[in-house]
Design a protein around this motif. Sequence first.
Motif, PDB file in Angstrom:
ATOM      1  N   ASN A  36       0.813  -1.221   0.000  1.00 15.36           N
ATOM      2  CA  ASN A  36       0.000   0.000   0.000  1.00 15.36           C
ATOM      3  C   ASN A  36       0.843   1.267   0.000  1.00 15.36           C
ATOM      4  OD1 ASN A  36      -2.614  -0.918  -0.220  1.00 15.36           O
ATOM      5  ND2 ASN A  36      -2.863  -1.196   1.964  1.00 15.36           N
ATOM      6  N   ASP A  37       2.127   1.176   0.302  1.00 20.65           N
ATOM      7  CA  ASP A  37       3.010   2.337   0.201  1.00 20.65           C
ATOM      8  C   ASP A  37       3.234   2.726  -1.263  1.00 20.65           C
ATOM      9  OD1 ASP A  37       3.207   2.323   2.935  1.00 20.65           O
ATOM     10  OD2 ASP A  37       5.322   1.707   2.992  1.00 20.65           O
ATOM     11  N   SER A  38       3.002   1.782  -2.182  1.00 17.05           N
ATOM     12  CA  SER A  38       3.226   2.016  -3.611  1.00 17.05           C
ATOM     13  C   SER A  38       1.932   2.153  -4.404  1.00 17.05           C
ATOM     14  CB  SER A  38       4.041   0.872  -4.218  1.00 17.05           C
ATOM     15  OG  SER A  38       5.306   0.801  -3.627  1.00 17.05           O
ATOM     16  N   ILE A  39       0.899   1.433  -3.986  1.00 16.79           N
ATOM     17  CA  ILE A  39      -0.362   1.412  -4.732  1.00 16.79           C
ATOM     18  C   ILE A  39      -1.478   0.931  -3.801  1.00 16.79           C
ATOM     19  CG2 ILE A  39      -0.089  -0.952  -5.599  1.00 16.79           C
ATOM     20  CD1 ILE A  39      -1.174   0.118  -8.320  1.00 16.79           C
ATOM     21  N   ASP A  40      -2.688   1.344  -4.069  1.00 21.47           N
ATOM     22  CA  ASP A  40      -3.845   0.899  -3.287  1.00 21.47           C
ATOM     23  C   ASP A  40      -4.107  -0.567  -3.626  1.00 21.47           C
ATOM     24  OD1 ASP A  40      -6.468   0.230  -2.482  1.00 21.47           O
ATOM     25  OD2 ASP A  40      -7.116   2.308  -2.626  1.00 21.47           O
ATOM     26  N   SER A  41      -3.776  -1.460  -2.699  1.00 22.27           N
ATOM     27  CA  SER A  41      -3.880  -2.893  -2.999  1.00 22.27           C
ATOM     28  C   SER A  41      -5.324  -3.368  -3.144  1.00 22.27           C
ATOM     29  CB  SER A  41      -3.143  -3.723  -1.946  1.00 22.27           C
ATOM     30  OG  SER A  41      -3.677  -3.500  -0.670  1.00 22.27           O
ATOM     31  N   ASP A  42      -6.275  -2.717  -2.478  1.00 22.30           N
ATOM     32  CA  ASP A  42      -7.683  -3.089  -2.663  1.00 22.30           C
ATOM     33  C   ASP A  42      -8.137  -2.775  -4.084  1.00 22.30           C
ATOM     34  OD1 ASP A  42      -7.982  -4.016  -0.056  1.00 22.30           O
ATOM     35  OD2 ASP A  42      -8.572  -2.041   0.687  1.00 22.30           O
ATOM     36  N   ALA A  50      -9.885  -6.753 -14.544  1.00 24.09           N
ATOM     37  CA  ALA A  50     -10.548  -6.004 -15.615  1.00 24.09           C
ATOM     38  C   ALA A  50      -9.676  -6.018 -16.870  1.00 24.09           C
ATOM     39  CB  ALA A  50     -10.803  -4.566 -15.169  1.00 24.09           C
ATOM     40  N   ASP A  51     -10.258  -5.611 -17.969  1.00 19.60           N
ATOM     41  CA  ASP A  51      -9.530  -5.539 -19.240  1.00 19.60           C
ATOM     42  C   ASP A  51      -8.718  -4.241 -19.249  1.00 19.60           C
ATOM     43  OD1 ASP A  51      -8.643  -6.075 -21.787  1.00 19.60           O
ATOM     44  OD2 ASP A  51     -10.423  -5.253 -22.750  1.00 19.60           O
ATOM     45  N   THR A  52      -7.626  -4.246 -18.500  1.00 16.50           N
ATOM     46  CA  THR A  52      -6.798  -3.054 -18.355  1.00 16.50           C
ATOM     47  C   THR A  52      -5.345  -3.457 -18.108  1.00 16.50           C
ATOM     48  OG1 THR A  52      -6.625  -0.946 -17.196  1.00 16.50           O
ATOM     49  CG2 THR A  52      -7.156  -2.851 -15.866  1.00 16.50           C
ATOM     50  N   THR A  53      -4.449  -2.510 -18.280  1.00 18.68           N
ATOM     51  CA  THR A  53      -3.039  -2.727 -17.980  1.00 18.68           C
ATOM     52  C   THR A  53      -2.647  -1.770 -16.863  1.00 18.68           C
ATOM     53  OG1 THR A  53      -2.579  -3.335 -20.265  1.00 18.68           O
ATOM     54  CG2 THR A  53      -0.697  -2.695 -18.918  1.00 18.68           C
ATOM     55  N   ILE A  54      -1.954  -2.307 -15.864  1.00 17.89           N
ATOM     56  CA  ILE A  54      -1.538  -1.526 -14.708  1.00 17.89           C
ATOM     57  C   ILE A  54      -0.019  -1.599 -14.606  1.00 17.89           C
ATOM     58  CG2 ILE A  54      -1.704  -1.297 -12.198  1.00 17.89           C
ATOM     59  CD1 ILE A  54      -4.375  -2.963 -12.499  1.00 17.89           C
ATOM     60  N   HIS A  55       0.620  -0.431 -14.423  1.00 19.58           N
ATOM     61  CA  HIS A  55       2.073  -0.356 -14.237  1.00 19.58           C
ATOM     62  C   HIS A  55       2.353   0.419 -12.968  1.00 19.58           C
ATOM     63  CE1 HIS A  55       3.008  -1.578 -18.381  1.00 19.58           C
ATOM     64  NE2 HIS A  55       2.031  -0.773 -18.760  1.00 19.58           N
TER      65      HIS A  55
END
Length: 74
Positions: A36-42, A50-55
Amino acid sequence: MDCVNTCSQESSVVVDIIQTVSSKEDCDPSELPPLNDSIDSDALGRLATADTTIHFTYCGHEITIENSEVTVAT
């Protein structure tokens, strides 16, 4: 070397990231900083299916999630 894992459940995305990064860092997962320090894990768990790309970057590793595949690159 990149590591690629295919996730089948929302919650496994976070677990796969932590396990893969700890393996690359040669440490226990509990020694890593909270994701969670880097990204909202929830939100990550919901979006990863979902049909998406996350970096994003976590512990100096480039994390990419696309089509339920998690890639961890150094």
